[in-house]
Every structure is written in structure tokens, then in C-alpha cells.
Design an enzyme around this catalytic site. Structure first.
Site, mmCIF file in Angstrom:
data_model
loop_
_atom_site.group_PDB
_atom_site.id
_atom_site.type_symbol
_atom_site.label_atom_id
_atom_site.label_comp_id
_atom_site.label_asym_id
_atom_site.label_seq_id
_atom_site.Cartn_x
_atom_site.Cartn_y
_atom_site.Cartn_z
ATOM 1 N N GLU A 68 15.545 -2.805 18.926
ATOM 2 C CA GLU A 68 14.505 -1.847 19.304
ATOM 3 C C GLU A 68 13.238 -2.071 18.484
ATOM 4 O O GLU A 68 13.297 -2.259 17.275
ATOM 5 C CB GLU A 68 14.968 -0.404 19.060
ATOM 6 C CG GLU A 68 13.889 0.597 19.495
ATOM 7 C CD GLU A 68 14.104 2.032 19.025
ATOM 8 O OE1 GLU A 68 15.146 2.317 18.406
ATOM 9 O OE2 GLU A 68 13.213 2.853 19.293
ATOM 10 N N ASP A 136 12.382 2.598 1.235
ATOM 11 C CA ASP A 136 10.959 2.921 1.307
ATOM 12 C C ASP A 136 10.587 3.662 0.021
ATOM 13 O O ASP A 136 11.174 4.696 -0.291
ATOM 14 C CB ASP A 136 10.720 3.818 2.525
ATOM 15 C CG ASP A 136 9.271 4.236 2.682
ATOM 16 O OD1 ASP A 136 8.964 4.926 3.671
ATOM 17 O OD2 ASP A 136 8.430 3.876 1.827
ATOM 18 N N ASP A 138 7.367 5.273 -1.975
ATOM 19 C CA ASP A 138 6.006 5.711 -1.715
ATOM 20 C C ASP A 138 5.466 6.374 -2.970
ATOM 21 O O ASP A 138 6.119 7.250 -3.540
ATOM 22 C CB ASP A 138 6.062 6.724 -0.565
ATOM 23 C CG ASP A 138 4.705 7.135 -0.082
ATOM 24 O OD1 ASP A 138 3.788 7.289 -0.916
ATOM 25 O OD2 ASP A 138 4.547 7.338 1.136
#
Lengths: 451, 454
Positions: A68, A136, A138
């Protein structure tokens, strides 16, 4: 359309960070040129095919087509469940949509495009079957411990938090978990992404991903609790001990102290005093520091002095309570240990931005970061769209990344690194796996002939 | 398994050789009387409900061991050992039929059976435990010789980090791929090296429980298939009604449909939040009014609660829009947040009407930087919690009782005590759902002033 003057030539990309530049160099026109000429379609396709290029009988020719993708277009139109049969279909789709953002999702049991055909039977036949283990990080999650910037900003003083995060996590992924094919990518503005691409990693279940994320989790807090790292007074797990000794301690006592001066004001040091569970020690140190508030030392020197005082006090009182024994480490961990976004890692169907996208707010390309050289990485020196376009204009339209000049082109260096450090070893290992599992399959079918 | 009506039951000889802790790998060939079918299942359900309660009240593993032992004795014990084992096996397989029929039922059953298995396993002696590991056919070998020597120091560090003393006489270590013991990895309770976890003998339970859970999860899917394709229809006059009745009895209301007590309108919402919301929701609500924003966890927890309280979709959209547009603007609200609200009400995507979170789910959530969801009794520091409680109107004496519960990790009891202190009545059932708190509170307030809005 005004062009910002670029202060120096293509070689040295350091920008003076005391006057942050607002570069207005992201727009659809530049983006078209980027996706028309520079985006590395073949490399991305090779990566995500994981060796299923149809050349070996054991290849699954539909593998790439079950992945996807999602596109975010201009005006925030969001298109999910996109899939492509091969590299050129993917390239055509990107060149006709010019997405502002491309996300990569999981490889599913069936082509995402055809998922509705399988939905009627009640049990869910459209499920993720493979997906990289991703992380991830951040920098906004560190806002409570960085004093130079907050929110979307990042500078050379706080970026090293990302550097130390990469070192801690990368080392652990390799040493503790045995993973080998790890890609670190700049997120384009204020963080980093990590893609673990080993076959074992791609096949982890949600529960197993959650376990890895929790293994990495130390910081448990928000504004509702004062003490956000609790190591419970016992000695450290070898992973935490190694991270502390090899990376965190020196970073805290060296660079962090120099750039953040975390004890220099009352507001700052109260936050740290709140992490000490003993009220007597708190008052003792508070008293010392309030009295020295008007000393002539610099902010940095004051900060360092107070840290030494704190360590000494805790050392002398460590037998008073179990919780005091790891207090020093807890403070260091609070300020320096990686804070990953757990939700991103835990679920296979979570989408993550593709490498080599361009960040719409900064115009910077999401380039790979070399974990062995991450100290050298400067987020403010990453090529921007306008720099790349100018480079094309000044050097001719075709950017052929395969020629020997590739080292000198802004993006060429990144692509070359992607290929040699990550893609080539990965594909080699994928081929070996495809061959060996094919051989096993053949051997099994041969056996089954014996009645 | 064959269900019959006759008085006598033929006991299969296989039963004698089964261990005292069955793994339920396959349904054994035995006959079950129809009455036993239902009764055995109900008794086991009592055990599972007890386990569920224990977990929700935050009992530690040792307490859970004791609780399971008590529950098992009380509900599952029979004078004959082989009869007891039969009951164990039969009741498990009957409940599989009952709980395979929806995702939510499956999830609950899987969690409770796994927890039950875990604690029954822990109660067994080490030799029995090792035998059970063998039953599963797990190929793991003990670490010996030079390899063990090279790891000894770090293995000691791991034990010390957990507050244990490494005794190398009793402890054998098994080298296991890390994926097989996710809970040990998550808690940093094992040494990891190059993809392998070194699991102590005393941690075998983790290995086994993962296998148990994985096997049961797959089995439930198969059972569901069999149920929907053949069994349900074939048994529609006999077993099916029993099966369908069994599942609704013990899970309690899920507050997807709000009742007549709880139909709030936007203009009342501020007042109602002060008078009837439990602390967790009040905190979220206040933060939303203050910051004009909540992160995802908070939006889910509060949003679903408000739905359960009776806030209609249009009002919900207006409510969130009113707050969020103060910070992010109306266009961004429509693009980024409105969809999720509609999704919660089952108007988008796969159109599931999501249920508001129960306390057990909220307590086990993990709020991080910038989050305000979770259970304040668990996630707040003492000072912050006390401040919040005093804003709810608790006296210092009442607060001490509550804090005492909190320190012993009885978060729901703490919330129940708060409820009792605020409304001046006792709550015998205990609070286990924020919407329950709201409804009970509204009942009390409305009985005092029947017409005025509360």
C-alpha cells in the site's frame, strides 16, 4: 517569483544558523521538476521489491503490487490504498499526481486496490502480511527539555538530541535484536525515521512490534507527573547501562550542558529538583543555588557547577532510600534518552513517509542519514527543492546519477549512499533467502512423492 | 465432544494420562450431558469474571495467583480428580463456542483464558512446568558452557535490575528467539543478544503463555467458522440458544446506546462536566477548554465517553469544532478532525459504532508527552492528583482514603471512594466504567432535583 540568494557554492552547504532563513522554495512547479527528473524511482522499487524481481523461479511477481502507498495531494486531498504493479506504473502515478507527500504502508495479503472483493466473506481476508519495523523520533517530543527552540523549530543546539537517539537505537537494533538492514531517514524538518528491513523484522506481528517499542521506552510522562523517568533504584538493564556509558553520559555532561545550561535559572533547576524524591535533598540544593544566584560565572559554568554539586550530594546520601541510587541516571535519561512515538511502531498498517520525499514546509528532501556518521549530519544543510532546481538549471537538465560526478551533485551523494550502504547488502541477502526457501520447497515436494 | 441426554457418561481412558493443566490443543473424544454443557460453562465463566475483576483492580501477579487458586477451588472443584479435569476441558470448549462469535467476545475470552492459564501455570512446581513446556513441543535448549560464561555478568545485571538475586544453582537459561517472549522483551526482563533472549527457568511462564495465546487465538477463528457454517444451524433447537444466552450475562453494559438518563445538550455540557463527570473525563474536558486542543488519545477517550453520555453526532461536531477552531482554524478542523469524530459514531470507514472505553482499558493506556488521557489515579503524580481531588470537593480526610487506595494500586476503588465522597452515598458495585459513573451520578442528582438541569 523571487529567488533567495544562495550564499555559497554547491560544495559547502553550511547556513549561518543564527539567522534562520525562511526558504519559500516549495511549490508545485519545483515539485514537478523534482519528480520529473530527480526522484529515484528505480531504487525505491528495487528496495520495496525485496528481491522479487521475477528473475528467479522462487520470486513472487505480485509482491510489489500488494504494497500500500498513499498520496497526499495539494489541498490536503488524501488517497489511500494505492498500489502499483511495477516501477513504471508507480512512476506514472507519481508524475500524474505530483503528491505533496508519499507514504509507504504494509504489504497486504491481496492487492489493496482489490480489497473490497474480499470483504464480503465476514472474516477479514485483507490483512497486512509484511511491513518494515519502523520508528519515528520527533524533536517536539523533547520540548520539555530543550530550551533553545520549541515546536517545529530545530537548530544546531538541539539537533544533537536526534543524533544521540540514532546512536542508542541503532546500536540496540543491531546488537540486541540482531537486525542488519537498517535505514535512517531525515524526516524533512525536525526528526528522523528508522526503517528496519530484515525479513524477520518485516514479519513481526503487532504484539512483537509493541514489545520492541516498549523495550525502548523509558520516558513515561507528560505535564501531569513530575518524575518522568523511573528506574526504580535497582541497577540498570545492560541495554540501558550500555546506552548510558557509551552515549548518554558523555553527551549530557559535554554537549548538552554547553548548549542548554539546564541549571542556570530557577525555573530550569526546579524542574530537575522535582525529579529527586527526597525533599531534604531538594531543599539542601535549592538553598545552595538560591544563594549563588548572583555569581559571576557564565550560564554554562554555573550549570556545570550545580550538576557536580547535585551528583556529590546524591552520592553521599544514596543509602538513604532505594529510589535515590539511580537518580543521577534518571536525570540524564530524562534529558537525553530517545523518545520514540510508540504508536507508529506498534501497528503493521501504520503508514510512514517515504524516503526522498520533499517536506512541504521546509522544501528539504528526506535524505538518508548514515548512522555511523550521524554527528556530521546537519538538518539545516540538507538540499532544498530550490537548490536542486538551481543546480539543474546551472548544470544542464539531465541529472544522470550514474556518472562519476554523482558525488558532487547535491542529491547524488544521498542516492549513492542509499544504494551502496543499504540497498546492495539488502538485496544480496534477499536473493539468498529467496533461493534457499525455494530449494527447501523443492526438496519438500520431492519427498512427498514417496508414498 | 458429543453432547448426549443420557444419565450416564462414559469417561474416556485418555483422561487419566492428561496432566493437571490441560493445554486445550484438541477437543478430546468424550460425551457430555446437556445439563453439564451449560452448568460447567457457567462455573468457568464465574472464574473468568473473577479474573477480569482482579485484573481491573490492578492486582499484582502474586495476588492474581492466589485469586485464581481461590476461584478455581470455589467453582471448578470436584471430588474426583479425573472428573475435575473433564469439567475443565469441557467448560473451556463450550466457552470457545460462546466467545468465538465476535471480535470483542474473542478478545475478552482470549485475554481471560490466557491470564487464567498464566496463573495456574505459575502455581505449578518447576518440574510440572518443564513438563508442560515439553507438551508444547518447544525446541529450546538450555545455555551451557562457554556461552553461559560469557553471558553470566550481564545476566546478573538483568536480575539485579529487576531487584532479584541471580542464583546460578537453580537458574537455567534458555536461548529463545526474542519474538517468542514479547512480554519479557517489553518489560526489559531478559538479556538480548543478536536476536535471542535468554529466558530464566523462572520466566518459563512467558514462553508458554505466548504459545497458549497464539494457539487459542487461531483456534477461535476456526471455531467461529465451524459455528457459522454448520453448528449454529444444526443445533438451533438444542445448543444454540444456550450458547447465545451465555455470552450476554457477564460483560456488563457497554454504553453504546445511551439511555434516557443521559441525553445532554451543548448548553448544559459545562455544568454537567463539573457535576457528573468522573475525574479522568473532567480533566480532559478542562484541558480541552483551556488549550483548545487534545491529542489523539484524549480525543478518543473523551469523545467516546461523550457519545455514551448521549451527545449526538451533530452536537459533537459542533462542540469539538467550537474548541478546535480557536486554535487550528475551521478549515483545518474540517480536514483533520471532523472525519475522526464521524468515524467514532460509525459514519465512516468500516462503520463500527465504537464503544466508550471501560476503566480497565483507560488504566492500561500509556499517556506520553502532551497527553491528558489515562486514569488520573494511576497516571498523575500525588501532588497533581490531590490538587485535582480538592477541586472536586474532597475533604482532606476523604482524600487520604483515596490516596491510600492509589498507593496500593487500587485505582478503581479510589475512583469509587471519590464518587462516594462527592455524592454522599455508597456505591456497592464499584466503578468500572466512566459512563457508569456518569449515569449513577445523574440518577442521584436527578432524584434530588427532578426538574432542574444537572
Amino acid at each position: 517569483m523571487t529567488r533567495e540568494e544562495i550564499e555559497n557554492n554547491g560544495e559547502d552547504m553550511m547556513i549561518d544558523d543564527s539567522k534562520p532563513k525562511i526558504e519559500n522554495d516549495f511549490n508545485v512547479h519545483y515539485l514537478r521538476i523534482y519528480y520529473g527528473n530527480l526522484f529515484p524511482y528505480t531504487d525505491i522499487h528495487k528496495w520495496l521489491s525485496y528481491g522479487h524481481d521475477g528473475k528467479h523461479p522462487g520470486c513472487d511477481e505480485y509482491y510489489f503490487g500488494r504494497r500500500e502507498f498513499s498520496f497526499t495531494l495539494e489541498n490536503d486531498v488524501y488517497l489511500r490504498y494505492k498500489s502499483f504493479k511495477n516501477a513504471s506504473v508507480m512512476e506514472d502515478a507519481i508524475k500524474s499526481n505530483f503528491p505533496y507527500k508519499i507514504d509507504i504502508g504494509a504489504v497486504y495479503s491481496v492487492d489493496p486496490d482489490k480489497r473490497h472483493a474480499y470483504a464480503h466473506s465476514g472474516t477479514n481476508l485483507f490483512t497486512p502480511v509484511e511491513r518494515e519495523l519502523v520508528f519515528d523520533i520527533d524533536i517536539t517530543d523533547y520540548d520539555d527539555v530543550r530550551y533553545c527552540c520549541s515546536g517545529a523549530d530545530v537548530c544546531s543546539k538541539c539537533w544533537p538530541l536526534m543524533t544521540v537517539a540514532i546512536k542508542v537505537i541503532d546500536t540496540s537494533l543491531r546488537e540486541d535484536f540482531g537486525f542488519k538492514h537498517i535505514l535512517w531517514v531525515f524526516s524533512g524538518r525536525r526528526g528522523v525515521h528508522c526503517w528496519v528491513c530484515d525479513a524477520k523484522a518485516r514479519r513481526l506481528t503487532n504484539e512483537q512490534r509493541s514489545a520492541v517499542a516498549e523495550y525502548f521506552r523509558v520516558y513515561k510522562g507528560n505535564e501531569n507527573n513530575a518524575k518522568k523517568v523511573d528506574l526504580m533504584g535497582h541497577s540498570l538493564h545492560p541495554f540501558l547501562a550500555r546506552s548510558y556509558v557509551d552515549f548518554l553520559k558523555n553527551f549530557f555532561e559535554g554537549e548538552l550542558q554547553a548548549t542548554q545550561s539546564i541549571f542556570s535559572s530557577k525555573e530550569k533547576y526546579e524542574k530537575i529538583l522535582g525529579m529527586i524524591t527526597d525533599e531534604d535533598i531538594q531543599s539542601d540544593l535549592r538553598g545552595k543555588w538560591e544563594n549563588s544566584a548572583r555569581s559571576s560565572l557564565s550560564e554554562e559554568a554555573t550549570s556545570r557547577l550545580r550538576w557536580e554539586q547535585l551528583k556529590k550530594t546524591l552520592q553521599s546520601k544514596k543509602n538513604k532510600a532505594l529510589s535515590l541510587r539511580t537518580c543521577v541516571e534518571e536525570i540524564v535519561f530524562t534529558f537525553t534518552y530517545p523518545r520514540i512515538d510508540l504508536e507508529v511502531s506498534k501497528q503493521m498498517n501504520h503508514l510512514l513517509k517515504a524516503p526522498f520525499c520533499v517536506h512541504p514546509k521546509t522544501g528539504r528532501v528526506c535524505v538518508p542519514i548514515d548512522p555511523n556518521n550521524c554527528d556530521e549530519f546537519d538538518p539545516l544543510a540538507v538540499p532544498t527543492l530550490s537548490q536542486l532546481i538551481e543546480e539543474i538549471n546551472s548544470g544542464g537538465l539531465r541529472m544522470d546519477v550514474d556518472d562519476d560526478d554523482s558525488d558532487r551533485s547535491l542529491l547524488g551523494k544521498s542516492i549513492k549512499f542509499f544504494r551502496s550502504s543499504f540497498l546492495e547488502p539488502l538485496l544480496k541477502s534477499c536473493k539468498e533467502e529467496i533461493e534457499s526457501s525455494y530449494k527447501t520447497k523443492i526438496a519438500k515436494t520431492k519427498d512427498s512423492f514417496s508414498w | 465432544m458429543e453432547v448426549i441426554r443420557s444419565q450416564k457418561r462414559t469417561v474416556s481412558n485418555d483422561v487419566v494420562s492428561t496432566p493437571t493443566l490441560p493445554l486445550y490443543l484438541t477437543a478430546p473424544p468424550m460425551e457430555v450431558r446437556l445439563e453439564e454443557f451449560e452448568l460447567f460453562a457457567i462455573d468457568r465463566l464465574r472464574v473468568l469474571k473473577g479474573v477480569s475483576d482482579g485484573l481491573a483492580r490492578g492486582r499484582n501477579p502474586n495476588e492474581m495467583d492466589d485469586l485464581v487458586e481461590t476461584l478455581w477451588k470455589e467453582h471448578m472443584r470436584l471430588s474426583d480428580v479425573s472428573e475435575m479435569i473433564n469439567k475443565d476441558i469441557i467448560s473451556h470448549f463450550v466457552l470457545r463456542l460462546v466467545y468465538c462469535r465476535s471480535d470483542e467476545l474473542k478478545k475478552w475470552f482470549l485475554s481471560m483464558e490466557t491470564a487464567l492459564f498464566r496463573h495456574r501455570f505459575r502455581l505449578k512446581k518447576i518440574e510440572e512446568q518443564r513438563a508442560i513446556v515439553g507438551e508444547f513441543g518447544l525446541p529450546y535448549k538450555a545455555v551451557i558452557g562457554a556461552e553461559l560464561e560469557s553471558l553470566k555478568e550481564r545476566l546478573g545485571l538483568v536480575a539485579r535490575s529487576l531487584g532479584q538475586i541471580l542464583s546460578d544453582v537453580e537458574n537455567i537459561y534458555y536461548k529463545v528467539p526474542f519474538e517468542e517472549v514479547p512480554d519479557l522483551v517489553a518489560g526489559r526482563r531478559v538479556l538480548l543478544q543478536k536476536g535471542y533472549a535468554f529466558v530464566a527457568g523462572s520466566q518459563l511462564v512467558s514462553l508458554v503463555v505466548t504459545q497458549f495465546r497464539s494457539h487459542l487465538s487461531k483456534a477461535l477463528i476456526l471455531t467461529n467458522r465451524k459455528w457459522t457454517t454448520t453448528i449454529r444451524e444444526r443445533e438451533k433447537d438444542r445448543l444454540t440458544p444456550i450458547v447465545e444466552a451465555l455470552s450476554t450475562s457477564y460483560l456488563g453494559p457497554d454504553y453504546t446506546q445511551s439511555n434516557e438518563y443521559a441525553d445532554i445538550s451543548l448548553k448544559d455540557i459545562d455544568q454537567v462536566s463539573k457535576s457528573s463527570f468522573p475525574l479522568c473525563m473532567r480533566h480532559l474536558f478542562e484541558k480541552l477548554r483551556e488549550d483548545h486542543h487534545l491529542k489523539h488519545g484524549g480525543r478518543m477517550q473523551l469523545g467516546l465517553f461523550l457519545k455514551g453520555v448521549g451527545l449526538k453526532l451533530d452536537d459533537a461536531l459542533a462542540f469539538w469544532r467550537e474548541e478546535f477552531t480557536k486554535k487550528v482554524g475551521s478549515e483545518r478542523f474540517d480536514k483533520e478532525y471532523a472525519y475522526a469524530i464521524r468515524h467514532n459514531y460509525g459514519k465512516e470507514g468500516k462503520r463500527t459504532d465504537y464503544t466508550p472505553y471501560a476503566c480497565s482499558k483507560i488504566i492500561t493506556s500509556a499517556p506520553g508527552a502532551g497527553d491528558h488521557h489515562g486514569c488520573p489515579y494511576r497516571h498523575f503524580s500525588e501532588d497533581n492528583l490531590k490538587a485535582a481531588l480538592s477541586r472536586m470537593g474532597l475533604s482532606s480526610r476523604g482524600m487520604e482514603d483515596v490516596m491510600d487506595k492509589v498507593r496500593n494500586k487500587h485505582y478503581q476503588l479510589a475512583c469509587t471512594l471519590t464518587f462516594e465522597a462527592v455524592y454522599g452515598t455508597s456505591c456497592d458495585t464499584g466503578i468500572n466504567h466512566p459512563n457508569q459513573y456518569f449515569e449513577e451520578s445523574q440518577k442521584i442528582l436527578k432524584s434530588k432535583t427532578p426538574t432542574a438541569p444537572v
